[in-house]
Write an enzyme that holds these catalytic residues in place. Structure first.
Site, short mmCIF file in Angstrom:
data_model
loop_
_atom_site.label_atom_id
_atom_site.label_comp_id
_atom_site.label_asym_id
_atom_site.label_seq_id
_atom_site.Cartn_x
_atom_site.Cartn_y
_atom_site.Cartn_z
CB CYS A 297 -23.00 11.35 -12.93
SG CYS A 297 -23.60 9.64 -12.98
CB CYS B 270 -23.11 6.97 -7.54
SG CYS B 270 -22.14 5.69 -7.75
CB CYS C 101 -18.27 10.73 -7.99
SG CYS C 101 -17.68 10.16 -9.44
CD GLN D 151 -0.74 2.85 -9.06
OE1 GLN D 151 -1.88 3.73 -8.97
NE2 GLN D 151 0.14 2.41 -8.43
CG PHE E 110 5.72 -2.78 -0.57
CD1 PHE E 110 4.99 -3.40 0.28
CD2 PHE E 110 6.32 -1.90 0.17
CE1 PHE E 110 5.08 -3.67 1.67
CE2 PHE E 110 6.76 -1.96 1.60
CZ PHE E 110 5.96 -2.76 2.30
CG ASP F 230 3.23 1.56 -5.21
OD1 ASP F 230 2.35 2.02 -4.26
OD2 ASP F 230 2.94 1.17 -6.30
CB CYS G 54 -2.96 4.91 -2.34
SG CYS G 54 -2.83 3.29 -1.31
#
Length: 394
Positions: free
Chosen positions: A48, A54, A57, A235, A262, A326, A352
Site C-alpha cells: 500500500c 497510515c 497497518c 467480528q 458475553f 468472549d 482480543c
C-alpha cells in the site's frame, strides 16, 4: 556494530538480541551501526502507498512467515508473564481485503475532506486512496463519502465514519455531523439510494438516528439471519469469524448444555449444538439474538445481564458442562473467578487481548484447569492486533 533483527516487539518494532529497536524492521534484517536497516529474507515490499503513515497497518513490511511467528510470540510472551505455557497452534491469517467493518475519521482539508485511518500514533488523518485490508464494498464508498461530507461537517471539527458490511449491503454511521433542513435530508436519502446502502444513520450529538433503512439490516451467523443493531459488535472478517467458531466448537465438543457468556449477537451460540444459555449486557444485542433463536427454532435461552456486575456464580454454573467466554479487551476477571471455583469441565475462551487473557488463564489454572491449546487468529491483517481462542479443561 551491525546486529541481526531476531524478533518483532509488541508494537511492531524490530528488535536485536541485545535489545536494540528499529522501526520497519523484520526478523532477518540487519541493523547497521548507523541505525539504518538492511532488508533480509522476511522483509517484503509493502503493498500500500499509504504505509507506514497510515495507522491501519503496522506490519506490511513483514512476510507471512514472520508475521505468524510474531503472533505466536505475542501469546507466548503474555502467558510467560504469568508463569504459563501452552500448545500454541499455527496462526490463522485472514486474507487481504476481507475486513468487513472499519472506523474511519474525516476532517476538512481546505475545501475538500480528508477521510481515512489516523496516522500511526497521531491524530492526523491519512487521506485514503487505496486500502489492502478493507472489503472492496467498503472501500468503494470512501470517494463518494469524501464528496458528501463537506456539507455535513461542523466547522473544523472531525467526524467519525463507521462502515459495516451486512447482508443487505453497507451500514454507514456518521458521527459528529450536522444535517439540518429538507435539502440535507433529501441529499442523504439520495446518497443512500444511489449507493444501495443497507442503512444510513447519523449521530448529531444525541445518539444514532437512522435516516435510511429500506429493510431491517441483518448479519447471517451460522446460517441464521440476525437483526443488526446500529453499533453492535461484529467480528472483523467473515474468515476470522469462521476460524474462531471452528476453534470454539472444538473446545466445547461434547458439551450438551453450554453457557455462552458475553454472547453478543450469537456468533458462537448459534453455532453450537445442545441446550444453550446466552448472556449479554447489550439490550438491543441480546434481543436480536433472542428473536433469531426463536425464528430458527434454536434451543437458546437468553439473559440480559452485565457479567461484570453479576457474573454467573458457581451454583448457577453447576448445570453446565461447557462455557464459552468472549469478553471485551478488559477480560473477564469477575466471571473467571467464579469459573475457577466451579466444576464446569470445559471452557472455550475467545480473546482480543493476550495480556488480559493470560491474566485470566492464570486464575483458571490455579483453580484446577489446564490449557489444552491456543489458536491465534490474525483477522486484522498486518496489524499488531491479535485474536485467539483457547481450550481449557479439567
Amino acid at each position: 556494530m551491525s546486529e541481526p533483527i531476531v524478533r518483532i516487539a509488541a508494537r511492531g518494532d524490530g528488535v536485536t538480541a541485545t535489545g536494540r529497536h528499529a522501526t520497519l524492521a523484520a526478523p532477518g534484517d540487519l541493523l547497521l551501526a548507523d541505525g539504518t536497516v538492511e532488508p533480509g529474507s522476511h522483509h517484503q515490499v509493502p503493498p500500500c502507498r499509504h504505509f507506514p503513515e497510515c495507522g491501519g497497518c503496522q506490519l506490511q513490511h513483514v512476510d507471512d512467515v514472520a508475521y505468524r511467528v510474531y503472533l505466536v510470540d505475542r501469546v507466548a510472551g503474555a502467558l510467560a508473564q504469568h508463569g504459563l505455557e501452552a500448545d500454541i497452534r499455527t496462526p490463522h491469517l485472514s486474507p487481504p481485503r476481507t475486513r468487513r467493518r472499519a472506523s474511519l475519521r474525516a476532517v476538512r482539508a481546505g475545501k475538500a475532506v480528508a477521510l481515512g485511518f489516523n496516522a500511526e500514533r497521531s491524530h492526523q488523518i491519512v487521506d485514503m486512496h487505496e486500502c489492502h485490508v478493507l472489503r472492496p464494498e467498503l472501500f468503494a464508498l470512501v470517494a463518494p463519502l469524501r464528496k458528501l461530507l463537506p456539507s455535513l461537517l461542523v466547522g473544523r471539527g472531525a467526524a467519525g465514519v463507521r462502515l459495516v458490511l451486512c447482508d443487505q449491503g453497507v451500514d454507514v454511521a456518521l458521527e459528529g455531523v450536522r444535517a439540518e433542513g429538507l435539502a440535507a435530508a433529501e441529499a442523504l436519502i439520495d446518497f443512500a439510494e444511489r449507493h444501495r446502502l443497507a442503512r444510513l444513520a447519523l449521530d448529531q450529538g444525541y445518539g444514532l438516528e437512522t435516516r435510511f433503512e429500506p429493510v431491517p439490516a441483518t448479519v447471517t451467523l451460522s446460517g441464521v439471519p440476525v437483526d443488526l443493531p446500529a453499533g453492535a459488535f461484529l467480528q472483523a472478517t467473515e474468515d476470522g469469524e469462521a476460524a474462531l467458531v471452528q476453534a470454539v466448537r472444538e473446545a466445547a465438543e461434547g458439551a450438551t448444555r453450554t453457557a455462552d457468556l458475553f454472547a453478543g449477537l450469537g456468533t458462537f451460540a448459534l453455532a453450537l449444538p445442545g441446550q444453550l444459555l446466552a448472556a449479554e449486557a447489550g439490550r438491543d444485542t441480546i434481543l436480536s439474538l433472542l428473536s433469531a433463536a426463536r425464528r430458527s427454532d434454536r434451543p437458546i435461552q437468553t439473559q440480559h445481564r452485565d457479567l461484570y456486575r453479576r457474573p454467573l456464580d458457581a451454583g448457577e454454573l453447576a448445570g453446565f458442562d461447557g462455557v464459552v467466554l468472549d469478553p471485551p479487551r478488559a477480560g473477564a476477571v469477575e466471571q473467571v473467578a467464579q469459573l475457577a471455583g466451579s466444576a464446569v469441565p470445559r471452557i472455550a475462551y475467545v480473546s482480543c487481548n493476550p495480556a488480559t487473557f493470560a491474566r485470566d488463564a492464570r486464575v483458571l489454572v490455579d483453580g484446577g484447569y489446564r490449557i489444552a491449546w491456543v489458536q491465534p487468529v490474525g483477522q486484522f491483517r498486518w496489524s499488531t492486533h491479535i485474536e485467539l481462542a483457547a481450550a481449557f479443561a479439567r
